[in-house]
Design a protein around this motif. Structure first.
Motif: not given
Length: 66
Positions: A12, A29, A32
């Protein structure tokens, strides 16, 4: 476990969370979310992220990518 390399796909911002996720066998994910939650605690999380961004090498293109 794989090497700590910032991947070209699935990143990202800098790819640090994606690299850590690959290394520890979890999803990007999840890494994160862990990073965002850790930012709620006192500490130098952003400085650590920037340091890891500078330290981890970027993934190199393979011969097939050309």
């Amino acid at each position: 476990m794989s090497a700590l390399v910032r991947p070209r796909e699935g990143r990202m911002i800098g790819g640090v969370c994606a690299a850590l996720a690959q290394r520890f066998g979890t999803s990007a994910t999840t890494m994160r979310i862990i990073f965002v939650v850790s930012c709620l605690l006192p500490g130098p999380q952003f400085l650590v992220y920037l340091a890891l961004w500078a330290i981890f090498p970027g993934e190199k293109r393979g011969a097939a990518a050309w």
